[in-house]
Design a protein around this motif. Structure first.
Motif, PDB file in Angstrom:
ATOM      1  N   GLY A  54      -5.663  -6.886   2.072  1.00  0.00           N
ATOM      2  CA  GLY A  54      -5.508  -7.423   0.731  1.00  0.00           C
ATOM      3  C   GLY A  54      -4.740  -8.730   0.688  1.00  0.00           C
ATOM      4  N   SER A  55      -3.892  -8.965   1.686  1.00  0.00           N
ATOM      5  CA  SER A  55      -3.091 -10.201   1.682  1.00  0.00           C
ATOM      6  C   SER A  55      -3.926 -11.439   1.992  1.00  0.00           C
ATOM      7  N   ARG A  56      -5.134 -11.260   2.470  1.00  0.00           N
ATOM      8  CA  ARG A  56      -5.939 -12.416   2.858  1.00  0.00           C
ATOM      9  C   ARG A  56      -6.353 -13.269   1.664  1.00  0.00           C
ATOM     10  N   GLY A  57      -6.380 -12.702   0.471  1.00  0.00           N
ATOM     11  CA  GLY A  57      -6.719 -13.492  -0.702  1.00  0.00           C
ATOM     12  C   GLY A  57      -5.714 -14.608  -0.938  1.00  0.00           C
ATOM     13  N   ILE A  58      -4.432 -14.253  -0.934  1.00  0.00           N
ATOM     14  CA  ILE A  58      -3.379 -15.263  -1.107  1.00  0.00           C
ATOM     15  C   ILE A  58      -3.403 -16.262   0.048  1.00  0.00           C
ATOM     16  N   MET A 100      -7.154  -0.516  -9.498  1.00  0.00           N
ATOM     17  CA  MET A 100      -7.090  -1.931  -9.096  1.00  0.00           C
ATOM     18  C   MET A 100      -5.679  -2.279  -8.661  1.00  0.00           C
ATOM     19  N   GLU A 101      -5.562  -2.903  -7.470  1.00  0.00           N
ATOM     20  CA  GLU A 101      -4.283  -3.425  -7.007  1.00  0.00           C
ATOM     21  C   GLU A 101      -4.129  -4.843  -7.556  1.00  0.00           C
ATOM     22  N   PRO A 102      -3.184  -5.076  -8.461  1.00  0.00           N
ATOM     23  CA  PRO A 102      -3.088  -6.407  -9.103  1.00  0.00           C
ATOM     24  C   PRO A 102      -2.905  -7.558  -8.119  1.00  0.00           C
ATOM     25  N   LEU A 103      -2.033  -7.353  -7.125  1.00  0.00           N
ATOM     26  CA  LEU A 103      -1.778  -8.451  -6.191  1.00  0.00           C
ATOM     27  C   LEU A 103      -3.033  -8.804  -5.392  1.00  0.00           C
ATOM     28  N   VAL A 104      -3.749  -7.765  -4.979  1.00  0.00           N
ATOM     29  CA  VAL A 104      -4.977  -8.014  -4.222  1.00  0.00           C
ATOM     30  C   VAL A 104      -6.015  -8.684  -5.117  1.00  0.00           C
ATOM     31  N   PHE A 105      -6.171  -8.179  -6.336  1.00  0.00           N
ATOM     32  CA  PHE A 105      -7.153  -8.737  -7.263  1.00  0.00           C
ATOM     33  C   PHE A 105      -6.861 -10.206  -7.560  1.00  0.00           C
ATOM     34  N   TYR A 106      -5.630 -10.511  -7.936  1.00  0.00           N
ATOM     35  CA  TYR A 106      -5.307 -11.888  -8.304  1.00  0.00           C
ATOM     36  C   TYR A 106      -5.317 -12.817  -7.082  1.00  0.00           C
ATOM     37  N   GLY A 107      -4.982 -12.262  -5.919  1.00  0.00           N
ATOM     38  CA  GLY A 107      -5.036 -13.082  -4.706  1.00  0.00           C
ATOM     39  C   GLY A 107      -6.449 -13.546  -4.406  1.00  0.00           C
ATOM     40  N   TYR A 108      -7.418 -12.613  -4.456  1.00  0.00           N
ATOM     41  CA  TYR A 108      -8.809 -12.990  -4.181  1.00  0.00           C
ATOM     42  C   TYR A 108      -9.402 -13.808  -5.328  1.00  0.00           C
ATOM     43  N   GLY A 157     -15.212 -14.038  -4.066  1.00  0.00           N
ATOM     44  CA  GLY A 157     -15.633 -13.579  -5.385  1.00  0.00           C
ATOM     45  C   GLY A 157     -16.134 -12.152  -5.378  1.00  0.00           C
ATOM     46  N   TYR A 158     -16.865 -11.783  -4.340  1.00  0.00           N
ATOM     47  CA  TYR A 158     -17.369 -10.406  -4.261  1.00  0.00           C
ATOM     48  C   TYR A 158     -16.219  -9.410  -4.179  1.00  0.00           C
ATOM     49  N   ILE A 159     -15.220  -9.716  -3.361  1.00  0.00           N
ATOM     50  CA  ILE A 159     -14.078  -8.807  -3.243  1.00  0.00           C
ATOM     51  C   ILE A 159     -13.316  -8.751  -4.565  1.00  0.00           C
ATOM     52  N   THR A 160     -13.234  -9.878  -5.279  1.00  0.00           N
ATOM     53  CA  THR A 160     -12.559  -9.882  -6.577  1.00  0.00           C
ATOM     54  C   THR A 160     -13.253  -8.931  -7.549  1.00  0.00           C
ATOM     55  N   VAL A 161     -14.578  -8.973  -7.589  1.00  0.00           N
ATOM     56  CA  VAL A 161     -15.343  -8.080  -8.479  1.00  0.00           C
ATOM     57  C   VAL A 161     -15.137  -6.627  -8.086  1.00  0.00           C
TER      58      VAL A 161
END
Length: 710
Positions: free
Chosen positions: A200-204, A1-9, A48-52
């Motif tokens: 991955g930056s699209r979440g933020i 898991m990439e933390p920045l990507v996870f928390y961003g989404y 939400g799907y990408i976060t999961v």
């Protein structure tokens, strides 16, 4: 898991959820609540799907399924944008929008892409058919980003000022969303694999977009929507954006080949190529010539008429309405004509008072042009007779059409003259515009010629209105000057007449003490009036001569003394037991009544009578000047008596005495009536408000206190 990507989404999911709840609460006030809620719901599901998936990452699952959610998210945002546009452009008839060919094609494309994303059985044969070298999913989502940007631009560019305020943050938010998608998928397409850091930056970025969407939702709930107007400018700008997207797709494909076949130079070539592509894109985007070529192409192939006449006419009217002076109008004429045909510059020649034409203004003309053309120049005569737009392309192909016009002044290659457009006002040539070559050279057809001539006539009307305004302003200045001069000369004439009467009788009565006393009194009166005139000419008004409460009996006595030398002698009849007070300037009222008495004496034989009668009929004081002279008919009274500068005395009269008398009496809130019968006599009746009926501010200048109406 990439933390920045996870928390961003994760943050994007929470933000969309909170925004969805807020939109649901205010759904009744939102004119596009349904599409807005749908778009927020699918955006939340996508994030939400990408976060999961990021929490328990399975890369294959993300690629195959998250892009399907992204397709649904994009489709709902397209639905919202389409609804906003259709609400006003199509008078709320959404079916017209959703029955369009473009909508059917887009819907079919979305359905196909969903099936492609979710079904391996569909992907496999398609990949075998087109090959794995072209990534269909990346290409498709890049097209989604371009379509989204085009719809956002279409919505914002063609909205009214009020609506732009409402949708501004919605457009900024969605433009940001589709822009980052455009960057992600264009770069991914260049390397034929998904750029994971950008992806991955699209979440933020989506988290940062939600406040903008919240502001837009609030404004839609509180202010609603106003009109949006569809124009061909909309189509042109949307096409430019679409063309930009296609251009970048082409550049991405070319970059792929550079990388794949570049050998050891591949990475270096990629960097150089991307840099050159960006530079070339910027050059094309700011190029007036490229924009002109695109405009010509789409006008030619997409529209039955080359021009949106309503838009052109409204734009011209607004331009003219903003102009206040001839220099501004001259520059606007050149710009208007040049913009119609995408010319790079031009000059304007205006007709002067002698009928010749002089260079009034020039913009990017690029050569030393003739400063003046005579009215009898063959080109001027040709244009005046034919009323043609002189087209130098047509001249090169058919010179016999212009054989009667000497165009040698404009035909040298360095001048690059393209058009000479006349500006006619009721078939009279008022000006002409010379335009240089267009950014995108093209021949003109009948529609271009008609539009140029029609706009030329409208601009000629604007020139004529400007000239008329200047002439009216000068006329008013001269009118004020002439009015001052006329009143001044009239009063001086009366004063000279009094002095002349003294001189005439001096030889006979100079040893008579009573004559000497009367002469001195008359001269004092003359000096006082002349001093009054000079003071008013210097200062505009003299407080000494403001309106005051005065007794008409005293005024009548002064008039009798002033007119004592004329025949028949004036009879003053005053049977009132009390004084008769009015408000006015004693010197002025005395002069006016004296002039009316003088006219009566001039119109009455020496054995007749002239009477000045004072009466009181509350709330007015009545002054009657009656005689048994020659009288006047009704036509003369109606048409000539009160007309300034119209006199029956020849060179001896000015024709403004009665006009001035009525004008001053009206300023005192009074009235003047005339009853006359030819051969029987005339009665002038002057009504003035009694002083007791008026409240006078002694500190403010009187409107009538103008001496000789200076």
């Amino acid at each position: 898991m990439e933390p920045l990507v996870f928390y961003g989404y994760l943050l994007a999911t929470i933000a969309y959820f909170l925004l969805l709840l807020t939109a649901w609460v205010g759904r009744k006030k939102n004119p596009v609540a349904g599409p807005f809620l749908l778009a927020l719901a699918f955006s939340m599901l996508w994030a939400g799907y990408i976060t999961v998936c990021e929490y328990q990452p399975t890369y294959t699952l993300i690629i195959s399924t998250s892009l399907a959610f992204e397709t649904l998210r994009n489709a709902t945002w397209f639905f919202l944008l389409g609804t906003l546009i259709s609400r006003q452009q199509l008078n709320h008839n959404y079916l017209l929008l959703y029955r369009s060919r473009f909508t059917y094609m887009l819907a079919a494309f979305i359905v196909f892409l969903l099936v492609f994303e979710l079904s391996e059985d569909v992907r496999t044969p398609i990949k075998q058919f087109v090959g794995n070298q072209v990534h269909i999913r990346l290409m498709s989502h890049l097209m989604f980003a371009i379509i989204g940007l085009a719809l956002v631009e279409q919505l914002y560019r063609n909205a009214t000022t009020e609506l732009r305020w409402v949708i501004k943050f919605l457009c900024i938010g969605l433009a940001s969303l589709f822009t980052i998608d455009f960057i992600v998928f264009s770069k991914s397409l260049l390397f034929t694999s998904l750029d994971y850091p950008l992806w991955g930056s699209r979440g933020i970025i989506n988290t940062l977009i939600t406040p903008l969407l919240g502001i837009a939702m609030y404004r839609l709930q509180t202010h609603g929507m106003t009109d949006i107007s569809l124009s061909r400018t909309l189509v042109f700008h949307s096409t430019v954006l679409m063309g930009t997207g296609l251009y970048l797709i082409t550049m991405s494909l070319a970059g792929y080949y550079i990388r794949d076949f570049g050998g050891s130079w591949g990475e270096f070539a990629e960097i150089v190529f991307i840099f050159l592509a960006i530079i070339l894109l910027l050059v094309l985007f700011v190029s007036g010539r490229v924009r002109a070529l695109v405009k010509v192409y789409f006008n030619k192939h997409l529209f039955s008429y080359h021009y949106d006449y309503r838009e052109e006419w409204l734009k011209l009217s607004k331009t003219i309405a903003r102009l206040n002076s001839l220099p501004e109008l001259s520059a606007a004429i050149i710009k208007t004509m040049a913009d119609l045909v995408d010319s790079s510059g031009g000059g304007l020649w205006l007709k002067d008072e002698q009928g010749d034409f002089y260079l009034a203004d020039a913009k990017n003309l690029g050569f030393d042009s003739p400063q003046q053309l005579a009215a009898n120049h063959s080109m001027i005569l040709f244009i005046s007779k034919k009323q043609w737009v002189i087209d130098f392309y047509e001249l090169a192909e058919s010179p016999q059409l212009y054989k009667d016009a000497d165009l040698s002044l404009w035909m040298t290659p360095e001048k690059a003259v393209w058009l000479i457009i006349p500006l006619f006002l009721q078939n009279d040539l008022e000006a002409f515009v010379v335009l240089t070559q267009a950014r995108a050279p093209r021949p003109l057809n009948w529609e271009d010629h008609d539009l140029l001539k029609t706009v030329g006539k409208q601009l000629a009307n604007a020139l004529a209105l400007n000239h008329a305004s200047d002439a009216l302003s000068r006329s008013r200045q001269f009118e004020a000057y002439n009015r001052i001069s006329a009143y001044l000369v009239h009063d001086l004439k009366n004063l000279i007449a009094q002095v002349g009467l003294i001189v005439k009788n001096a030889e006979k009565h100079k040893r008579n003490p009573e004559f000497v006393d009367d002469a001195i009194t008359t001269l004092e009166n003359v000096v006082t009036k002349m001093d009054h005139l000079i003071t008013q000419l210097k200062k505009g008004h003299d407080p000494q001569y403001q309106n005051h409460r005065l007794n008409l009996a005293d005024v009548a006595a002064d008039v009798a003394l002033q007119q004592a030398g004329n025949r028949p002698a004036l009879q003053v009849l005053n049977t009132l037991t009390d004084d008769l007070f009015v408000v006015g300037e004693k010197t002025k009222i005395t002069a006016i009544l004296g002039h009316l008495v003088q006219n009566a004496q001039d119109a009455t034989p020496a054995d007749g009578f002239v009477k000045l009668i004072l009466e009181k009929q509350p709330p007015h004081a009545i002054i009657k000047i009656t005689d048994n002279g020659c009288g006047m008919d009704r036509k003369f009274i109606a048409e000539r008596l009160f007309k300034p500068f119209d006199t029956t005395k020849g060179n001896a009269g000015m024709g403004i005495g009665v006009y001035e008398a009525r004008d001053y009496i009206r300023r005192l809130a009074g009235s003047c009536h005339v009853d006359s019968t030819p051969g029987l006599g005339t009665t002038f009746t002057v009504c003035l408000p009694l002083a007791e009926e008026l409240i006078v501010d002694s500190e403010s200048p009187s409107p009538a206190n103008t001496g000789a109406n200076v």
